[in-house]
Design a protein around this motif. Structure first.
Motif: not given
Length: 247
Positions: A16, A18-19, A25, A27, A29-30, A216
């Motif tokens: 993983t 940063p985007d 990508w 939610r 994964e965040r 999210s």
């Protein structure tokens, strides 16, 4: 600054970051990124200062995307450490070096059970979400102890088997194909016992479960770290954090 023009690494569910160009990508994964950031921020707070007028040297093992070097260097109370990142996957090592390398960050290809460093050179070793992937985890801890100076700090984070794989017996192979073995707090503590490591303790990372309501909005600040011990069970921790010093 990261090179935003480099190709994005494929999303595997295990790596993983940063985007920065991931078209896929999600939610979820965040959520995992925020959880990993929380672990690295804890490691940053535990890093020792440099000695004799020099910056501390931190070895980050299994670096994946490579973003953690910026988190480990974000120290306000002391000069930021120099970071050596070690990654076995050639594409990931190249990606990390292109995006996060610099005068005080060196990302190299190497194996976490045979670290390409001399003995006793590191002030700290960070192993974030790595040991569950390693077939010989005792060799990983032995290598961490070898490259640490006496009194140096090891910070090792890993998913808590009891919450990551509910019902999975000890030493059973996890359903996650990328994981060789997952641990509970006692197993992790026992693994470190007698490996030239002292002051061994296990902490727990707690936070919101990855459900439809939370993913999210997940942020690193939403995760907290609590010690284990009498009256402070770690069974419900999302991740475990092994903290030890080189004897």
């Amino acid at each position: 600054m990261p090179d935003t023009h480099r190709p994005a690494l494929p999303l595997t569910g295990e790596r993983t970051g940063p985007d920065d160009g991931h078209a896929a990508w999600s939610r979820e994964e965040r959520y995992w990124f925020a959880r990993h950031v929380a672990g690295y921020r804890l490691a940053s707070r535990l890093l020792p200062p440099g000695r004799a007028g020099r910056r501390a040297l931190v070895v980050d093992t299994g670096i994946g995307e490579g973003y953690a070097s910026t988190l480990l260097r974000a120290r306000r109370d002391v000069p930021g450490p120099c970071v050596v990142g070690v990654e076995l996957d050639a594409a990931a090592a190249t990606h990390a070096a292109a995006g996060y390398g610099g005068a005080e960050v060196a990302d190299v290809r190497g194996n976490v059970v045979a670290l390409p460093l001399a003995s006793g050179v590191a002030d700290a070793v960070v192993s974030s979400q790595v040991i569950e992937h390693v077939w010989t985890p005792w060799e990983h801890l032995d290598e961490a102890a070898r490259v640490l100076r006496p009194g140096g700090v090891l910070v090792c984070t890993t998913p808590n088997r009891l919450t990551f794989s509910p019902g999975l017996p000890r030493e059973a192979r996890p359903a996650n194909v990328y994981h060789h073995r997952e641990y509970d707090a006692e197993e992790l503590r026992a693994l470190a016992a007698g490996r030239r490591l002292t002051a061994v303790q296990v902490l727990g990372v707690h936070g919101p479960p990855p459900d439809a309501r939370t993913v999210s909005r997940a942020a690193a600040a939403g995760f907290r770290v609590a010690p284990g011990g009498p009256g402070a069970a770690l069974d419900d921790a999302l991740d475990l954090v092994l903290v030890a010093r080189r004897a």
